[in-house]
Design an enzyme around this catalytic site. Structure first.
Site, PDB file in Angstrom:
ATOM      1  N   THR A 241       0.808  -1.208   0.000  1.00  0.00           N
ATOM      2  CA  THR A 241       0.000   0.000   0.000  1.00  0.00           C
ATOM      3  C   THR A 241       0.846   1.263   0.000  1.00  0.00           C
ATOM      4  OG1 THR A 241      -1.890   1.072   1.076  1.00  0.00           O
ATOM      5  CG2 THR A 241      -0.190   0.166   2.513  1.00  0.00           C
ATOM      6  N   GLN A 263      -1.061   4.017   7.030  1.00  0.00           N
ATOM      7  CA  GLN A 263      -0.735   3.119   5.918  1.00  0.00           C
ATOM      8  C   GLN A 263       0.510   2.296   6.202  1.00  0.00           C
ATOM      9  OE1 GLN A 263      -3.014   2.687   3.260  1.00  0.00           O
ATOM     10  NE2 GLN A 263      -4.025   3.791   4.906  1.00  0.00           N
ATOM     11  N   HIS A 266       0.078  -1.256   7.637  1.00  0.00           N
ATOM     12  CA  HIS A 266      -0.283  -2.419   6.825  1.00  0.00           C
ATOM     13  C   HIS A 266       0.858  -3.416   6.682  1.00  0.00           C
ATOM     14  CE1 HIS A 266      -4.331  -1.890   5.199  1.00  0.00           C
ATOM     15  NE2 HIS A 266      -4.097  -0.600   5.099  1.00  0.00           N
ATOM     16  N   GLU A 332      -1.397   5.306  -4.902  1.00  0.00           N
ATOM     17  CA  GLU A 332      -2.634   4.589  -4.624  1.00  0.00           C
ATOM     18  C   GLU A 332      -3.612   5.500  -3.893  1.00  0.00           C
ATOM     19  OE1 GLU A 332      -4.043   0.560  -2.183  1.00  0.00           O
ATOM     20  OE2 GLU A 332      -2.152   1.527  -1.702  1.00  0.00           O
ATOM     21  N   HIS A 333      -3.148   6.130  -2.817  1.00  0.00           N
ATOM     22  CA  HIS A 333      -3.939   7.090  -2.049  1.00  0.00           C
ATOM     23  C   HIS A 333      -3.228   8.437  -2.071  1.00  0.00           C
ATOM     24  CE1 HIS A 333      -4.444   3.112   0.055  1.00  0.00           C
ATOM     25  NE2 HIS A 333      -5.716   3.401  -0.171  1.00  0.00           N
ATOM     26  N   ASP A 366     -11.016   3.576   3.369  1.00  0.00           N
ATOM     27  CA  ASP A 366     -10.821   2.148   3.619  1.00  0.00           C
ATOM     28  C   ASP A 366     -12.115   1.463   4.038  1.00  0.00           C
ATOM     29  OD1 ASP A 366      -8.146   2.101   2.993  1.00  0.00           O
ATOM     30  OD2 ASP A 366      -7.470   2.370   5.063  1.00  0.00           O
ATOM     31  N   GLU A 420      -7.417  -0.919 -49.674  1.00  0.00           N
ATOM     32  CA  GLU A 420      -6.680  -1.822 -48.789  1.00  0.00           C
ATOM     33  C   GLU A 420      -6.432  -3.187 -49.447  1.00  0.00           C
ATOM     34  OE1 GLU A 420      -8.693  -1.994 -45.033  1.00  0.00           O
ATOM     35  OE2 GLU A 420      -8.131   0.061 -44.492  1.00  0.00           O
ATOM     36  N   HIS A 425     -13.930  -8.033 -48.917  1.00  0.00           N
ATOM     37  CA  HIS A 425     -14.659  -7.135 -48.018  1.00  0.00           C
ATOM     38  C   HIS A 425     -15.708  -6.356 -48.816  1.00  0.00           C
ATOM     39  CE1 HIS A 425     -11.579  -8.102 -45.145  1.00  0.00           C
ATOM     40  NE2 HIS A 425     -12.038  -7.225 -44.247  1.00  0.00           N
TER      41      HIS A 425
END
Length: 437
Positions: A241, A263, A266, A332-333, A366, A420, A425
């Site tokens: 984290t 954090q 964690h 992340e945060h 969270d 092309e 096609h």
């Protein structure tokens, strides 16, 4: 306790910022060989491999891999009433916020009888991985399952490592949270083996393969997700984290320090970064870190995370450079604790989630903000979003043209197909206006 990176007097380029950014050195590829062996064992030996891996890696052999309905019901009934009420509130808030992430079908009319319909189709079956290491994460059950249900996913399977303290079953709080959401397919399996089981299925226990695998985990889980990608979709390779706080002299040093610690709690590899143009604030935050870390329950883990190469106080000349640093980092945060919050927000491009002002800490996100806490790490926020209802939706275009509408563009199609050198096609269109011989 925490290193200082002094960038005052500098305006680094993006490339220079990327070289300066403090990061933990987690090499997912180093775990690839082990993860591959674990996955192969599950593919060839089924549930026997999962049981053997649990005994070896989780120190307990589950009585069975799939958790019974009776165990799930008992876990729901056994939830602490306060925990249950908090989970139910979180479920409601995440459900409301996730509903805003589901786009409405849209029809583009390009002419009479010519329309393209944009629709969003959910995947049918998803596997959720809920880690079971240093902490218990019922909130991750909520954050994973609720947006999938909102998106319309029909079948949900959940895996979490077997717990030695609970007889080899999944932690009862995880079971209780899943039960509140109506999840009844739960497996006591962890690590790379669980990811392989989701991707390829385990016929002898009735585990069908899933289309998408989501959820964080250790480096072996990340390596396994990389290995099975293609067999099944994945959300991301989640790493440790991260929190990055942009703060100026108006910020409360005690609150900044508390959020950095939150954090770091964690994992020893967690990243806690403060970017500020105030030397005085930086000094006060350092003082508060010393004081608050000594009071926290997981002080050894927090101390190691703050002292690691991945954590730092970064000094810059102004908030524009702070924003440039953050955008290169892709946290992340991201917290904005500055006097001019709106002005700072306009400078931000890359972040998993942005927490604005002194009363919007990451801890709110969270659990009960209503936002999702499954977010990109390791700089992936520079190009990838967090988990949401959209994760489980596939955009599909439905094309509906009438004969007249096709005739209207026939010659242009022939022109482009000829340019092309793809005459078949062109023939596939002109054939619709020719009389069959």
């Amino acid at each position: 306790m925490i290193q200082t990176i002094d960038l005052r007097g500098q305006r680094p380029t993006t490339s220079e910022f990327l070289a300066l950014i403090p990061r933990s050195k987690t090499d997912v590829s180093a775990a690839t060989a082990i993860a591959e062996d674990l996955i192969t064992a599950v593919r060839t030996q089924g549930s026997a491999a999962l049981l053997d891996q649990a005994e070896r890696l989780d120190r307990v052999r589950p009585p069975r891999v799939r958790v019974s309905a009776e165990e799930i019901a008992a876990a729901v009934a056994g939830l602490d009433p306060r925990v249950r009420e908090a989970l139910e509130e979180a479920i409601d808030r995440v459900r409301q916020a996730s509903a805003a992430q589901v786009p409405s079908p849209n029809i583009t009319t390009l002419g009479p009888g010519a329309e393209v319909v944009q629709r969003w189709s959910p995947v049918r079956r998803v596997g959720f991985y809920v880690p079971g290491g240093k902490a218990v994460y019922p909130s991750s059950v909520v954050m994973s399952v609720v947006p999938a249900q909102v998106a319309g996913v029909q079948a949900v399977a959940l895996a979490s490592p077997p717990q030695h303290d609970f007889g080899g079953s999944v932690h009862p709080t995880i079971l209780g949270a899943a039960g509140l959401l109506g999840v009844d397919e739960i497996y006591a399996m962890g690590g790379a083996g669980a990811i392989g089981a989701f991707a390829y299925g385990v016929p002898d226990i009735g585990l069908e393969p899933v289309q998408l695998i989501t959820g964080p985990g250790n480096v072996f889980v990340a390596a396994a997700k990389r290995l099975v990608r293609g067999q099944a979709g994945i959300d991301a390779e989640a790493g440790p984290t991260e929190i990055l706080i942009i703060a100026d002299s108006s910020a409360d040093a005690r609150l900044v320090a508390a959020d950095l610690i939150s954090q770091a709690e964690h994992d020893e590899l967690a990243s806690s970064v403060l970017v500020t143009d105030s030397v005085d604030l930086a000094n006060r935050v350092e003082e508060q870190l010393e004081r608050l870390v000594a009071q926290t329950a997981h002080r050894e883990r927090v101390t190691e995370a703050l002292r690691g190469i991945q954590s730092a106080i970064v000094l810059v000349d102004d908030l524009e450079v702070a924003a440039d640093f953050s955008n290169a980092y892709g946290p992340e945060h991201l917290e904005l604790q500055v006097a001019d919050v709106d002005g700072a927000l306009e400078l931000i491009e890359s972040a998993g989630a942005i927490f604005v002002g002194p009363h919007s800490p990451v801890s709110l996100g969270d659990y009960l903000a209503g936002s999702n806490h499954v977010l990109p790490t390791g700089g992936q926020a520079r190009f990838a979003p967090g988990l949401g209802a959209y994760t489980f939706l596939r955009p599909q275009q439905v094309i509906r043209y009438s004969e007249a509408a096709l005739r209207d563009v026939e010659q242009r199609i022939v022109t482009l197909a000829t340019a092309e050198d793809l005459p078949a096609h062109a023939a596939a269109v002109t054939a619709r206006f020719e009389t069959e011989k």
